[in-house]
Design a protein around this motif. Structure first.
Motif, PDB file in Angstrom:
ATOM      1  N   PHE A   1      14.117 -56.741  -6.793  1.00  0.00           N
ATOM      2  CA  PHE A   1      14.371 -57.771  -6.034  1.00  0.00           C
ATOM      3  C   PHE A   1      13.248 -58.589  -5.128  1.00  0.00           C
ATOM      4  CE2 PHE A   1      18.076 -55.658  -7.467  1.00  0.00           C
ATOM      5  CZ  PHE A   1      19.031 -56.627  -7.883  1.00  0.00           C
ATOM      6  N   ALA A   2      12.924 -59.752  -5.136  1.00  0.00           N
ATOM      7  CA  ALA A   2      11.821 -60.154  -4.166  1.00  0.00           C
ATOM      8  C   ALA A   2      12.482 -60.253  -2.693  1.00  0.00           C
ATOM      9  CB  ALA A   2      11.795 -61.692  -4.299  1.00  0.00           C
ATOM     10  N   ILE A   3      11.820 -59.877  -1.759  1.00  0.00           N
ATOM     11  CA  ILE A   3      12.154 -59.764  -0.213  1.00  0.00           C
ATOM     12  C   ILE A   3      12.930 -60.924   0.254  1.00  0.00           C
ATOM     13  CG2 ILE A   3      10.044 -60.959   0.521  1.00  0.00           C
ATOM     14  CD1 ILE A   3       9.918 -58.774   2.757  1.00  0.00           C
ATOM     15  N   ARG A   4      13.001 -61.946  -0.252  1.00  0.00           N
ATOM     16  CA  ARG A   4      13.981 -63.283   0.278  1.00  0.00           C
ATOM     17  C   ARG A   4      15.283 -62.977  -0.464  1.00  0.00           C
ATOM     18  NH1 ARG A   4      14.064 -65.833   4.337  1.00  0.00           N
ATOM     19  NH2 ARG A   4      11.670 -66.398   4.165  1.00  0.00           N
ATOM     20  N   GLU A   5      15.216 -62.440  -1.657  1.00  0.00           N
ATOM     21  CA  GLU A   5      16.505 -62.040  -2.121  1.00  0.00           C
ATOM     22  C   GLU A   5      17.114 -60.858  -1.399  1.00  0.00           C
ATOM     23  OE1 GLU A   5      16.365 -62.765  -6.895  1.00  0.00           O
ATOM     24  OE2 GLU A   5      14.867 -61.426  -6.284  1.00  0.00           O
ATOM     25  N   VAL A   6      16.347 -59.854  -1.129  1.00  0.00           N
ATOM     26  CA  VAL A   6      16.928 -58.586  -0.285  1.00  0.00           C
ATOM     27  C   VAL A   6      17.407 -59.268   0.823  1.00  0.00           C
ATOM     28  CG1 VAL A   6      16.377 -56.600   0.717  1.00  0.00           C
ATOM     29  CG2 VAL A   6      15.626 -57.031  -1.643  1.00  0.00           C
ATOM     30  N   SER A   7      16.724 -60.143   1.546  1.00  0.00           N
ATOM     31  CA  SER A   7      17.010 -60.773   2.661  1.00  0.00           C
ATOM     32  C   SER A   7      18.332 -61.532   2.809  1.00  0.00           C
ATOM     33  CB  SER A   7      16.060 -61.686   3.407  1.00  0.00           C
ATOM     34  OG  SER A   7      16.489 -62.307   4.690  1.00  0.00           O
ATOM     35  N   GLU A   8      18.797 -62.009   1.876  1.00  0.00           N
ATOM     36  CA  GLU A   8      19.892 -62.817   1.625  1.00  0.00           C
ATOM     37  C   GLU A   8      20.955 -61.868   1.306  1.00  0.00           C
ATOM     38  OE1 GLU A   8      19.204 -65.545  -1.453  1.00  0.00           O
ATOM     39  OE2 GLU A   8      18.156 -66.915  -0.116  1.00  0.00           O
ATOM     40  N   MET A   9      20.812 -60.808   0.650  1.00  0.00           N
ATOM     41  CA  MET A   9      21.660 -59.858  -0.106  1.00  0.00           C
ATOM     42  C   MET A   9      22.227 -58.866   1.203  1.00  0.00           C
ATOM     43  SD  MET A   9      20.055 -58.831  -3.403  1.00  0.00           S
ATOM     44  CE  MET A   9      21.314 -57.535  -3.929  1.00  0.00           C
ATOM     45  N   THR A  10      21.252 -58.779   2.309  1.00  0.00           N
ATOM     46  CA  THR A  10      21.697 -57.740   3.634  1.00  0.00           C
ATOM     47  C   THR A  10      21.749 -58.315   4.773  1.00  0.00           C
ATOM     48  OG1 THR A  10      19.037 -57.288   3.806  1.00  0.00           O
ATOM     49  CG2 THR A  10      20.332 -55.863   2.250  1.00  0.00           C
ATOM     50  N   GLY A  11      21.156 -59.607   4.984  1.00  0.00           N
ATOM     51  CA  GLY A  11      21.314 -60.183   6.233  1.00  0.00           C
ATOM     52  C   GLY A  11      20.054 -59.849   7.099  1.00  0.00           C
ATOM     53  N   VAL A  12      19.322 -59.042   6.613  1.00  0.00           N
ATOM     54  CA  VAL A  12      18.100 -58.646   7.291  1.00  0.00           C
ATOM     55  C   VAL A  12      16.950 -59.485   7.061  1.00  0.00           C
ATOM     56  CG1 VAL A  12      16.403 -56.624   7.832  1.00  0.00           C
ATOM     57  CG2 VAL A  12      18.761 -56.284   7.250  1.00  0.00           C
ATOM     58  N   ASN A  13      16.107 -60.115   8.013  1.00  0.00           N
ATOM     59  CA  ASN A  13      15.241 -61.158   7.681  1.00  0.00           C
ATOM     60  C   ASN A  13      13.936 -60.321   7.012  1.00  0.00           C
ATOM     61  OD1 ASN A  13      12.972 -61.202   9.911  1.00  0.00           O
ATOM     62  ND2 ASN A  13      15.040 -61.033  10.954  1.00  0.00           N
ATOM     63  N   PRO A  14      13.062 -61.115   6.517  1.00  0.00           N
ATOM     64  CA  PRO A  14      11.825 -60.467   5.951  1.00  0.00           C
ATOM     65  C   PRO A  14      10.981 -59.708   6.937  1.00  0.00           C
ATOM     66  CG  PRO A  14      12.160 -62.793   4.941  1.00  0.00           C
ATOM     67  CD  PRO A  14      13.118 -62.613   5.916  1.00  0.00           C
ATOM     68  N   VAL A  15      10.736 -60.554   8.335  1.00  0.00           N
ATOM     69  CA  VAL A  15      10.006 -60.079   9.187  1.00  0.00           C
ATOM     70  C   VAL A  15      10.458 -58.442   9.631  1.00  0.00           C
ATOM     71  CG1 VAL A  15       9.221 -60.244  11.554  1.00  0.00           C
ATOM     72  CG2 VAL A  15       9.209 -61.991  10.148  1.00  0.00           C
ATOM     73  N   THR A  16      11.829 -58.352   9.824  1.00  0.00           N
ATOM     74  CA  THR A  16      12.335 -57.204  10.051  1.00  0.00           C
ATOM     75  C   THR A  16      12.109 -56.071   8.878  1.00  0.00           C
ATOM     76  OG1 THR A  16      14.001 -58.124  11.517  1.00  0.00           O
ATOM     77  CG2 THR A  16      14.377 -55.912  10.615  1.00  0.00           C
ATOM     78  N   LEU A  17      12.324 -56.324   7.612  1.00  0.00           N
ATOM     79  CA  LEU A  17      12.120 -55.575   6.571  1.00  0.00           C
ATOM     80  C   LEU A  17      10.567 -55.056   6.468  1.00  0.00           C
ATOM     81  CD1 LEU A  17      13.828 -57.665   3.948  1.00  0.00           C
ATOM     82  CD2 LEU A  17      14.673 -55.269   4.905  1.00  0.00           C
ATOM     83  N   ARG A  18       9.744 -55.907   6.870  1.00  0.00           N
ATOM     84  CA  ARG A  18       8.236 -55.516   6.714  1.00  0.00           C
ATOM     85  C   ARG A  18       8.020 -54.692   7.762  1.00  0.00           C
ATOM     86  NH1 ARG A  18       7.530 -61.347   6.385  1.00  0.00           N
ATOM     87  NH2 ARG A  18       7.449 -61.985   4.345  1.00  0.00           N
ATOM     88  N   ALA A  19       8.652 -54.741   9.226  1.00  0.00           N
ATOM     89  CA  ALA A  19       8.558 -53.913  10.180  1.00  0.00           C
ATOM     90  C   ALA A  19       9.079 -52.617   9.985  1.00  0.00           C
ATOM     91  CB  ALA A  19       9.059 -54.362  11.657  1.00  0.00           C
ATOM     92  N   TRP A  20      10.158 -52.438   9.403  1.00  0.00           N
ATOM     93  CA  TRP A  20      10.742 -51.146   8.911  1.00  0.00           C
ATOM     94  C   TRP A  20       9.887 -50.286   8.107  1.00  0.00           C
ATOM     95  CZ3 TRP A  20      16.510 -52.561   7.843  1.00  0.00           C
ATOM     96  CH2 TRP A  20      17.134 -52.804   9.017  1.00  0.00           C
ATOM     97  N   GLN A  21       9.391 -51.204   7.099  1.00  0.00           N
ATOM     98  CA  GLN A  21       7.995 -50.380   6.172  1.00  0.00           C
ATOM     99  C   GLN A  21       7.073 -50.035   7.170  1.00  0.00           C
ATOM    100  OE1 GLN A  21       6.934 -53.183   3.049  1.00  0.00           O
ATOM    101  NE2 GLN A  21       5.295 -51.489   2.419  1.00  0.00           N
TER     102      GLN A  21
END
Length: 281
Positions: free
Chosen positions: A8-28
């Motif tokens: 899944f692309a990051i935008r899809e994951v953001s929609e599925m989890t409610g976590v925006n892409p900026v936060t997903l990148r920060a967690w990584q």
């Protein structure tokens, strides 16, 4: 033959989890909490296991665990901690910066927390308790703290929204007829930021006149080709405004949503012929 792993692309994951892409990148990048795969062009791709891990992270955050302390829990190398003191973990540093009028520290905390935590969680666990503290009549520094807090949040949201506009997105108009009598107008900016996280290109009109018809609204929506209008507020809207919103959708083919307490206050008002949607569910 084993089936291919679904990615899944990051935008899809953001929609599925409610976590925006900026936060997903920060967690990584900062904490190594998730390790997505990469395409040849460097785009992140996530597996179902990654998505499950993100949900686990959210679960720990909801329990008050700081993002910096989540990884050992995910990896099973640390015992489950006792109930966390969210007030001291997230709110007290913000209140301390406000008490000392340390604008730079306040901006640093806002940048960090709004990047590392989902916006809805940031609002619930930081904004709401800080709002309560600075508006407390018993707080002798309330007026100064409220002004500093308000300006810092608005400016930070405005900066993030401006960056998101570069990506385009669906044009949306966010309206507020709520009088700024308590000086706490950052609510609409946080709502606009949430919309921008969902891919909207948001234009904000706040502190609009509460009585009478809002002249030029239909023309503005039609000329700018807004694809939706969101009205946010906590106080009952006059019938004149409700009727205008109904005409707006009917004549401009632009869906209208109510958000905040007005979505509940006017839930019974909604009728098929008005065409106004209720976003309160």
């Amino acid at each position: 033959m084993a089936s291919e792993i679904q990615l899944f692309a990051i935008r899809e994951v953001s929609e599925m989890t409610g976590v925006n892409p900026v936060t997903l990148r920060a967690w990584q990048r900062r904490y190594g909490l998730i390790k997505p795969q990469r395409t040849e062009k460097g785009h992140r791709l996530y597996t179902r296991e990654d998505i499950d891990r993100i949900q686990s992270i959210l679960s720990w955050l909801e329990k008050g665990v700081a993002i910096s302390k989540v990884r050992p829990l995910l990896d099973g190398g640390m015992e489950v901690p006792a109930a966390q003191d969210e007030q001291s973990e997230w709110v007290e540093p913000m209140l301390s910066a406000l008490s000392e009028c340390r604008r730079a520290k306040l901006e640093q905390l806002l940048t960090q927390l709004m990047k590392e935590y989902p916006l809805s969680m940031f609002i619930e666990k930081v904004v709401e308790p800080v709002d309560k503290q600075v508006k407390d009549p018993a707080n002798p520094l309330g007026a100064i703290q409220k002004s500093l807090w308000q300006s810092a949040v608005v400016e930070h949201c405005a900066s993030l929204i401006a960056k998101s506009r570069k990506r385009g997105g669906k044009k949306a108009l966010l309206l507020s007829f709520e009088p700024a009598q308590d000086g706490m107008t950052h609510t609409i900016w946080l709502a606009a930021l949430a919309m921008s996280h969902e891919g909207d290109n948001v234009t904000i009109l706040e502190n609009l006149p509460f009585h009478g018809k809002l002249h030029g609204l239909e023309a503005a929506v039609s000329q700018q080709v807004f694809e939706k209008v969101v009205v946010i507020g906590e106080s009952k809207l006059p019938q004149a405004i409700l009727k205008q919103l109904a005409r707006l959708q009917a004549e401009c083919q632009c869906p209208v949503q109510l958000q905040g307490s007005i979505a509940v206050i006017h839930a019974g008002w909604q009728k098929p012929q008005t065409g106004v949607q209720n976003d309160g569910e």
